[in-house]
Write a protein that holds these residues in place. Structure first.
Motif, PDB file in Angstrom:
ATOM      1  N   VAL A  84       3.726  64.596 -82.919  1.00 41.52           N
ATOM      2  CA  VAL A  84       3.088  63.143 -83.237  1.00 41.52           C
ATOM      3  C   VAL A  84       4.172  62.612 -84.291  1.00 41.52           C
ATOM      4  O   VAL A  84       4.079  63.360 -85.419  1.00 41.52           O
ATOM      5  CB  VAL A  84       1.473  63.185 -83.617  1.00 41.52           C
ATOM      6  CG1 VAL A  84       1.214  61.831 -84.101  1.00 41.52           C
ATOM      7  CG2 VAL A  84       0.653  63.785 -82.641  1.00 41.52           C
ATOM      8  N   THR A  85       4.420  61.428 -84.132  1.00 41.85           N
ATOM      9  CA  THR A  85       5.356  60.897 -85.067  1.00 41.85           C
ATOM     10  C   THR A  85       4.618  59.618 -85.545  1.00 41.85           C
ATOM     11  O   THR A  85       4.303  58.711 -84.838  1.00 41.85           O
ATOM     12  CB  THR A  85       6.677  60.259 -84.213  1.00 41.85           C
ATOM     13  OG1 THR A  85       7.272  61.462 -83.657  1.00 41.85           O
ATOM     14  CG2 THR A  85       7.696  59.773 -85.246  1.00 41.85           C
ATOM     15  N   LYS A  86       4.756  59.412 -86.640  1.00 46.29           N
ATOM     16  CA  LYS A  86       4.282  58.138 -87.413  1.00 46.29           C
ATOM     17  C   LYS A  86       5.352  57.455 -88.364  1.00 46.29           C
ATOM     18  O   LYS A  86       6.148  58.241 -89.196  1.00 46.29           O
ATOM     19  CB  LYS A  86       3.076  58.450 -88.678  1.00 46.29           C
ATOM     20  CG  LYS A  86       1.869  59.024 -87.816  1.00 46.29           C
ATOM     21  CD  LYS A  86       1.372  58.161 -87.040  1.00 46.29           C
ATOM     22  CE  LYS A  86       0.004  58.846 -86.259  1.00 46.29           C
ATOM     23  NZ  LYS A  86      -0.603  57.959 -85.486  1.00 46.29           N
ATOM     24  N   VAL A  87       5.708  56.229 -88.225  1.00 45.01           N
ATOM     25  CA  VAL A  87       6.872  55.421 -88.879  1.00 45.01           C
ATOM     26  C   VAL A  87       6.069  54.672 -89.954  1.00 45.01           C
ATOM     27  O   VAL A  87       5.072  53.898 -89.564  1.00 45.01           O
ATOM     28  CB  VAL A  87       7.727  54.991 -87.800  1.00 45.01           C
ATOM     29  CG1 VAL A  87       8.725  54.191 -88.628  1.00 45.01           C
ATOM     30  CG2 VAL A  87       8.528  56.034 -87.118  1.00 45.01           C
ATOM     31  N   ILE A 119       9.530  58.379 -92.207  1.00 46.11           N
ATOM     32  CA  ILE A 119       8.932  58.961 -90.945  1.00 46.11           C
ATOM     33  C   ILE A 119       8.390  60.379 -91.276  1.00 46.11           C
ATOM     34  O   ILE A 119       8.738  60.995 -92.202  1.00 46.11           O
ATOM     35  CB  ILE A 119      10.353  59.315 -90.072  1.00 46.11           C
ATOM     36  CG1 ILE A 119       9.576  59.529 -88.861  1.00 46.11           C
ATOM     37  CG2 ILE A 119      11.093  60.454 -90.531  1.00 46.11           C
ATOM     38  CD1 ILE A 119      10.477  59.530 -87.593  1.00 46.11           C
ATOM     39  N   ILE A 121       6.496  63.724 -89.027  1.00 44.71           N
ATOM     40  CA  ILE A 121       6.355  64.034 -87.801  1.00 44.71           C
ATOM     41  C   ILE A 121       5.496  65.498 -87.661  1.00 44.71           C
ATOM     42  O   ILE A 121       5.805  66.215 -88.329  1.00 44.71           O
ATOM     43  CB  ILE A 121       7.790  64.626 -87.121  1.00 44.71           C
ATOM     44  CG1 ILE A 121       8.600  63.253 -86.931  1.00 44.71           C
ATOM     45  CG2 ILE A 121       7.776  64.983 -85.547  1.00 44.71           C
ATOM     46  CD1 ILE A 121       9.982  63.298 -86.594  1.00 44.71           C
ATOM     47  N   MET A 133      -1.344  57.106 -80.855  1.00 40.06           N
ATOM     48  CA  MET A 133       0.029  56.506 -81.195  1.00 40.06           C
ATOM     49  C   MET A 133       1.091  57.533 -81.794  1.00 40.06           C
ATOM     50  O   MET A 133       1.024  58.094 -82.599  1.00 40.06           O
ATOM     51  CB  MET A 133      -0.035  55.263 -82.011  1.00 40.06           C
ATOM     52  CG  MET A 133       1.351  54.394 -81.810  1.00 40.06           C
ATOM     53  SD  MET A 133       1.378  53.576 -80.342  1.00 40.06           S
ATOM     54  CE  MET A 133       0.693  51.899 -80.933  1.00 40.06           C
ATOM     55  N   GLY A 134       2.259  57.452 -80.832  1.00 37.60           N
ATOM     56  CA  GLY A 134       3.327  58.436 -81.414  1.00 37.60           C
ATOM     57  C   GLY A 134       3.345  59.831 -80.808  1.00 37.60           C
ATOM     58  O   GLY A 134       4.212  60.680 -81.095  1.00 37.60           O
ATOM     59  N   TYR A 135       2.443  60.031 -79.797  1.00 37.26           N
ATOM     60  CA  TYR A 135       2.204  61.635 -79.310  1.00 37.26           C
ATOM     61  C   TYR A 135       3.369  61.754 -78.185  1.00 37.26           C
ATOM     62  O   TYR A 135       3.745  60.876 -77.374  1.00 37.26           O
ATOM     63  CB  TYR A 135       0.805  61.471 -78.793  1.00 37.26           C
ATOM     64  CG  TYR A 135       0.802  62.859 -77.874  1.00 37.26           C
ATOM     65  CD1 TYR A 135       0.650  64.120 -78.616  1.00 37.26           C
ATOM     66  CD2 TYR A 135       0.878  62.950 -76.600  1.00 37.26           C
ATOM     67  CE1 TYR A 135       0.392  65.353 -78.021  1.00 37.26           C
ATOM     68  CE2 TYR A 135       0.930  64.403 -75.764  1.00 37.26           C
ATOM     69  CZ  TYR A 135       0.594  65.652 -76.597  1.00 37.26           C
ATOM     70  OH  TYR A 135       0.401  66.623 -75.873  1.00 37.26           O
ATOM     71  N   GLN A 136       3.990  63.172 -78.231  1.00 35.69           N
ATOM     72  CA  GLN A 136       4.855  63.573 -77.118  1.00 35.69           C
ATOM     73  C   GLN A 136       4.390  64.889 -77.036  1.00 35.69           C
ATOM     74  O   GLN A 136       4.282  65.696 -77.646  1.00 35.69           O
ATOM     75  CB  GLN A 136       6.221  63.406 -77.866  1.00 35.69           C
ATOM     76  CG  GLN A 136       6.811  62.261 -78.285  1.00 35.69           C
ATOM     77  CD  GLN A 136       8.407  62.589 -78.463  1.00 35.69           C
ATOM     78  OE1 GLN A 136       8.906  63.133 -78.332  1.00 35.69           O
ATOM     79  NE2 GLN A 136       8.919  61.566 -79.556  1.00 35.69           N
TER      80      GLN A 136
END
Length: 191
Positions: A84-87, A119, A121, A133-136
């Motif tokens: 999960v990525t948050k910017v 960022i 992660i 939001m931001g899930y891979q």
């Protein structure tokens, strides 16, 4: 600004943007001058030797690309990690000191507030909410020897196109006839 020099930089402390993290989660704070080798040695030891289930990489400003590099290395080495990525933006305070002051004068400082990209992660061995939001999801694992056009551990490999005589320039299209040896004909005499 040529008469000023930077004397101190401090980052605004912000909580991690991931809810429900365990209190002992490891946060890898990546800085501009951090060595990727050192970061990866520590992070891999935490995940493999100490059996951690989650790890967070964070960086801001010029360290953002190094943060992403560390995450990609970790995903490739361990495999099966959810991400999960948050910017966001982080406020950085810079204190600058005036160098051209009379010796008996008071020090003049200039404080600059900068908003820099940041960022965070989260990598997890356990499944995460795919709707956030931001899930891979983890990359699918390929069997050994499987030939794919997608990503592989050794890089992208594409098959060579079949050799076609029409693609070769006319100079390279040479026909060799059966000429008995010892007749004195050389390659320069062939047409």
């Amino acid at each position: 600004m040529e008469n000023f020099r930077k004397v101190r930089t401090s980052e605004e402390e912000m909580p991690l943007p991931f809810p429900d993290l365990p209190p002992d989660v490891v946060e890898m704070k990546v800085k501009e001058g951090s060595k990727i080798r050192n970061l990866m040695n520590f992070a891999m030891a935490q995940m493999e030797l100490k059996g951690r289930r989650q790890i967070v990489f964070s960086g801001c400003g010029r360290a953002v690309t190094k943060t992403i590099t560390c995450v990609e290395i970790m995903k490739r080495k361990l495999g099966g990690l959810h991400q999960v990525t948050k910017v966001r933006y982080k406020t950085v305070l810079e204190v600058w000191e005036n160098q051209d002051l009379p010796p008996d004068g008071p020090a003049q400082n200039l404080t600059v507030h900068k908003n820099v990209p940041s960022i965070c992660i989260l990598l997890s061995r356990d499944p995460l909410d795919p709707n956030q939001m931001g899930y891979q999801p983890p990359e699918p694992r390929h069997e050994a020897g499987e030939d794919t056009l997608g990503s592989s551990t050794k890089g992208l490999k594409r098959p060579l196109p079949p050799a076609c005589e029409e693609l070769l320039p006319k100079k390279l299209q040479v026909q060799v006839s059966d000429i008995p040896r010892g007749t004195g004909t050389t390659a320069g005499q062939l047409d």
